[in-house]
Write an enzyme that holds these catalytic residues in place. Structure first.
Site, PDB file in Angstrom:
ATOM      1  N   CYS A   2     -30.988  18.183  76.907  1.00 17.42           N
ATOM      2  CA  CYS A   2     -30.060  19.302  76.977  1.00 17.42           C
ATOM      3  C   CYS A   2     -30.744  20.588  76.548  1.00 17.42           C
ATOM      4  O   CYS A   2     -31.927  20.609  76.213  1.00 17.42           O
ATOM      5  CB  CYS A   2     -28.856  19.036  76.069  1.00 17.42           C
ATOM      6  SG  CYS A   2     -28.042  17.460  76.374  1.00 17.42           S
ATOM      7  N   ARG A  50     -25.609  20.485  78.981  1.00 15.13           N
ATOM      8  CA  ARG A  50     -25.864  19.055  78.938  1.00 15.13           C
ATOM      9  C   ARG A  50     -26.490  18.511  80.211  1.00 15.13           C
ATOM     10  O   ARG A  50     -26.031  18.811  81.311  1.00 15.13           O
ATOM     11  CB  ARG A  50     -24.560  18.293  78.673  1.00 15.13           C
ATOM     12  CG  ARG A  50     -24.792  16.794  78.450  1.00 15.13           C
ATOM     13  CD  ARG A  50     -23.513  16.019  78.284  1.00 15.13           C
ATOM     14  NE  ARG A  50     -23.818  14.619  77.980  1.00 15.13           N
ATOM     15  CZ  ARG A  50     -23.013  13.594  78.243  1.00 15.13           C
ATOM     16  NH1 ARG A  50     -21.831  13.818  78.796  1.00 15.13           N
ATOM     17  NH2 ARG A  50     -23.368  12.352  77.934  1.00 15.13           N
ATOM     18  N   LEU A  51     -27.533  17.712  80.018  1.00 12.85           N
ATOM     19  CA  LEU A  51     -28.046  16.818  81.051  1.00 12.85           C
ATOM     20  C   LEU A  51     -27.634  15.421  80.622  1.00 12.85           C
ATOM     21  O   LEU A  51     -28.158  14.874  79.647  1.00 12.85           O
ATOM     22  CB  LEU A  51     -29.575  16.922  81.164  1.00 12.85           C
ATOM     23  CG  LEU A  51     -30.245  15.950  82.138  1.00 12.85           C
ATOM     24  CD1 LEU A  51     -29.791  16.232  83.571  1.00 12.85           C
ATOM     25  CD2 LEU A  51     -31.756  16.032  82.041  1.00 12.85           C
ATOM     26  N   ALA A  52     -26.673  14.846  81.297  1.00 14.44           N
ATOM     27  CA  ALA A  52     -26.108  13.571  80.884  1.00 14.44           C
ATOM     28  C   ALA A  52     -27.064  12.434  81.214  1.00 14.44           C
ATOM     29  O   ALA A  52     -27.434  12.239  82.375  1.00 14.44           O
ATOM     30  CB  ALA A  52     -24.762  13.350  81.569  1.00 14.44           C
ATOM     31  N   VAL A  53     -27.450  11.669  80.188  1.00 17.55           N
ATOM     32  CA  VAL A  53     -28.394  10.563  80.349  1.00 17.55           C
ATOM     33  C   VAL A  53     -27.828   9.271  79.772  1.00 17.55           C
ATOM     34  O   VAL A  53     -27.983   8.195  80.342  1.00 17.55           O
ATOM     35  CB  VAL A  53     -29.747  10.908  79.682  1.00 17.55           C
ATOM     36  CG1 VAL A  53     -30.671   9.704  79.644  1.00 17.55           C
ATOM     37  CG2 VAL A  53     -30.419  12.058  80.417  1.00 17.55           C
ATOM     38  N   GLY A  78     -32.197  15.843  73.318  1.00 20.40           N
ATOM     39  CA  GLY A  78     -33.199  14.799  73.180  1.00 20.40           C
ATOM     40  C   GLY A  78     -32.602  13.413  73.220  1.00 20.40           C
ATOM     41  O   GLY A  78     -31.480  13.199  73.678  1.00 20.40           O
ATOM     42  N   GLU A  79     -33.367  12.472  72.711  1.00 16.64           N
ATOM     43  CA  GLU A  79     -32.943  11.079  72.679  1.00 16.64           C
ATOM     44  C   GLU A  79     -33.382  10.439  71.367  1.00 16.64           C
ATOM     45  O   GLU A  79     -34.529  10.625  70.934  1.00 16.64           O
ATOM     46  CB  GLU A  79     -33.574  10.274  73.832  1.00 16.64           C
ATOM     47  CG  GLU A  79     -33.380  10.863  75.220  1.00 16.64           C
ATOM     48  CD  GLU A  79     -31.946  10.813  75.709  1.00 16.64           C
ATOM     49  OE1 GLU A  79     -31.122  10.099  75.088  1.00 16.64           O
ATOM     50  OE2 GLU A  79     -31.652  11.498  76.703  1.00 16.64           O
ATOM     51  N   ASP A 102     -25.770   8.634  71.835  1.00 16.33           N
ATOM     52  CA  ASP A 102     -26.668   8.758  70.688  1.00 16.33           C
ATOM     53  C   ASP A 102     -26.379  10.044  69.916  1.00 16.33           C
ATOM     54  O   ASP A 102     -26.700  10.150  68.737  1.00 16.33           O
ATOM     55  CB  ASP A 102     -28.132   8.684  71.119  1.00 16.33           C
ATOM     56  CG  ASP A 102     -28.550   9.799  72.060  1.00 16.33           C
ATOM     57  OD1 ASP A 102     -27.715  10.253  72.867  1.00 16.33           O
ATOM     58  OD2 ASP A 102     -29.721  10.212  72.013  1.00 16.33           O
ATOM     59  N   SER A 377     -43.938   9.532  81.174  1.00 14.40           N
ATOM     60  CA  SER A 377     -45.204  10.204  81.436  1.00 14.40           C
ATOM     61  C   SER A 377     -46.282   9.726  80.466  1.00 14.40           C
ATOM     62  O   SER A 377     -46.001   9.403  79.312  1.00 14.40           O
ATOM     63  CB  SER A 377     -45.017  11.721  81.289  1.00 14.40           C
ATOM     64  OG  SER A 377     -46.259  12.390  81.226  1.00 14.40           O
TER      65      SER A 377
END
Length: 609
Positions: A2, A50-53, A78-79, A102, A377
């Protein structure tokens, strides 16, 4: 993944500044294309894209927990890869959860552990918590600095954001770059905490920044430690593999499509193969993507960090592990397009002068994003395991940053600075002082001498200075198109363990990255396991070189402000001769002035000398 931003002000009523907070939040739209949210209170305002993951319907932000003593509100990017275990632990401590995200795990972890929450996290993250119970802001960045986090002190508080553009959208922040900022742009070695823009700082990797009415203070909660390494070669290789298996397993967790970025080198190939091992029992196939250029085999020119072409090795790995693979082919005209450069420079907020490698990375990520939301990566394996050529030749003994010794072609080290600016910026002196500071920080191991002692210093220089440049580039280019790129080799457990392995153990087979090769050889084709280090490729397409030569010539003839910062004599020479005869240094100069031109047009910075 995000974008976060916010404003704390102890003498203003921020509920009347929604327009400013919305403007700051809007700059993060690319980082979070799925949703937006703002939260305002009298002295704190938070914004989130938000980038929903994970937990797609349940992770909306800003996220608030009401307590009997007041609200605690967080914006998070982040995660946390260990959120499942932490949730179970927090439930045992009496916490109840409303979502599967999370984000809520981190927020409720703060309710239980306070600022010591950071000691429990494994992941990549940047987050800010406003604790209304004590009117305190807590800003946290992950141990390796994978996720960016900037702040700007004001007369009564602070502005913060995932990227400088979020802060610069507030009228209190002025886009000014002074002498120190220009040094950061041209030197080729990053100063921890420096942000180029005057008045702006970065939260350092492994740092926690606290703000309350008494002021701002910083605390380092994690840093590399030197400690004896007692494991045998066999035990070390086995432990590296054990860590990698666990890291890849954790970092494959997502509720959206995942893939790997495959270059055909040892690092990305190992991750692709290990990911396939994890996914195959579940009936899944790993997707992989690689970048390539038309007629690269015809135009390719070997350089120090990229001596071989990627494509044959990429295809060998894809066939070996049976990945669902796709090459992303980028031609020179597309790479040279001014709008692509503007997008890349705009993503970084800075004119780094890497040119086609930034442009191609941006386009690669944009293409990958059409198929996947999360990518693994191999970034940072060279810094962790000792993969660069200068780890293994005389450059490692020079009293400077090894990647600058001999003026490596992918960094600038002040070479393109205008003649009248050289005495003002004093890049050699700046680098010498930066180097001495970094060496002095290196954690010492009692009794260590000789080559092992020197290589501990060299490793620390890369892990504390060089890796930040690459991680920032990776984050900005990927998040500019809404792609979350995870970097398994930056797991702090692996970094700490390998950092303390003696140099003789890291090179036990007489090669670079011996430990990684031995730990993953069983899952790789032999050609890839034995391949010499080769970095992210650049294009040698004559159409690209001719295009940037023309564009730089246009800036020179127009007297663009960017030209005043670089060597005009050198630029005139680089734009006048045949494109095919350009040296690497001349091409770097063209890239530098074009990046500067895009930066001035986008940000309109005030340069203060």
């Amino acid at each position: 993944m995000c974008g976060i931003t916010g404003w704390v002000s102890y003498r203003r009523d921020l509920t009347s500044h929604r327009r400013d907070v919305d403007a700051m939040t809007a700059t993060m739209a690319c980082r979070g294309p799925d949703a937006a949210g703002t939260w305002l209170s009298p002295h704190a305002a938070l914004g989130h894209r938000r980038l929903a993951v994970i937990d797609l319907p349940g992770g909306a932000q800003p996220m608030t927990v009401e307590t009997p003593d007041g609200a605690v509100t967080m914006v998070y990017s982040g995660e946390a890869y260990n959120f499942t275990e932490l949730r179970a632990e927090l439930r045992r401590a009496g916490q109840h959860f409303d979502t599967d995200s999370d984000t809520e795990v981190v927020l409720r972890g703060y309710l239980v552990w306070g600022e010591h929450l950071v000691d429990h996290l494994n992941g990549m993250y940047a987050f800010a918590i406003w604790d209304a119970r004590v009117e305190r802001l807590v800003m946290v960045r992950d141990r390796m600095g994978i996720k960016p986090f900037y702040y700007y002190e004001t007369d009564d508080g602070v502005l913060f954001g995932s990227e400088p553009k979020a802060i610069l959208a507030n009228p209190l922040a002025e886009p000014v770059v002074g002498v120190d900022g220009l040094r950061e742009l041209f030197a080729g070695a990053k100063t921890p905490g420096a942000a180029v823009w005057e008045g702006m700082n970065e939260v350092r990797p492994g740092e926690l920044v606290l703000l309350d009415r008494s002021g701002l203070r910083r605390r380092t909660y994690w840093k590399l430690r030197s400690e004896p390494h007692t494991d045998s070669q066999q035990e070390t290789v086995a432990h590296v593999r054990e860590l990698l298996d666990d890291i890849v397993r954790r970092q494959l967790v997502a509720d959206v499509p995942r893939c790997t970025l495959l270059s055909g080198g040892l690092d990305s190939s190992a991750l692709t193969a290990l990911a396939q091992l994890q996914l195959r029992p579940k009936g899944e196939t790993v997707r992989s993507f690689a970048v390539d250029f038309p007629d690269q085999d015809k135009h390719f020119q070997a350089i120090d960090v990229a001596p071989t072409q990627d494509t044959p090795y990429v295809h060998a790995v894809a066939e070996h592990v049976a990945s669902d693979h796709q090459d992303i082919v980028l031609d020179g005209d597309v790479l040279a397009a001014p709008d692509v450069r503007r997008a890349a420079v705009g993503a970084r907020d800075l004119p780094m002068g890497i040119g086609d490698r930034d442009n191609s990375l941006y386009l690669l990520f944009a293409a990958v994003r059409r198929h996947s939301t999360v990518a693994l990566s191999g970034e940072s394996a060279d810094e962790v395991f000792g993969g660069y050529p200068w780890f293994h030749d005389d450059r490692r003994h020079e009293e400077t940053f090894p990647w600058l010794a001999g003026q490596h072609s992918l960094v600038d080290s002040g070479g393109s600075v205008a003649e009248d600016l050289k005495p003002v910026l004093a890049i050699p002196e700046f680098l010498a002082e930066s180097y001495r500071t970094a060496v002095a920080e290196t954690p010492v191991l009692d009794g260590e001498t000789g080559l092992d002692q020197r290589m501990r210093v060299v490793s620390y220089l890369h892990l504390s200075r060089m890796v930040q440049i690459l991680l920032d580039r990776k984050d900005r280019m990927s998040m500019a198109v809404g792609l979350e790129v995870r970097v398994p080799f930056c797991d702090h457990r692996l970094v700490q363990y390998v950092f303390n392995a003696p140099w003789s153990l890291k090179t036990f087979d007489g090669r670079e990255k011996s430990l990684l090769r031995a730990a993953t050889r069983d899952v790789l084709p032999r050609s890839v396991a034995e391949r010499k280090k080769s970095g992210y490729p650049g294009t040698f397409d004559p159409a690209y070189v001719a295009a940037i030569q023309r564009q730089a010539g246009d800036l020179l003839r127009a007297g663009h402000q960017a030209v005043s910062l670089v060597s005009q004599e050198g630029l005139a020479a680089a734009t006048s001769g045949p494109a095919a005869d350009l040296t690497q240094r001349q091409r770097m100069l063209l890239e530098r002035v074009l990046d500067l031109g895009a930066w001035f047009d986008l940000h309109r910075p005030t340069v203060k000398l």
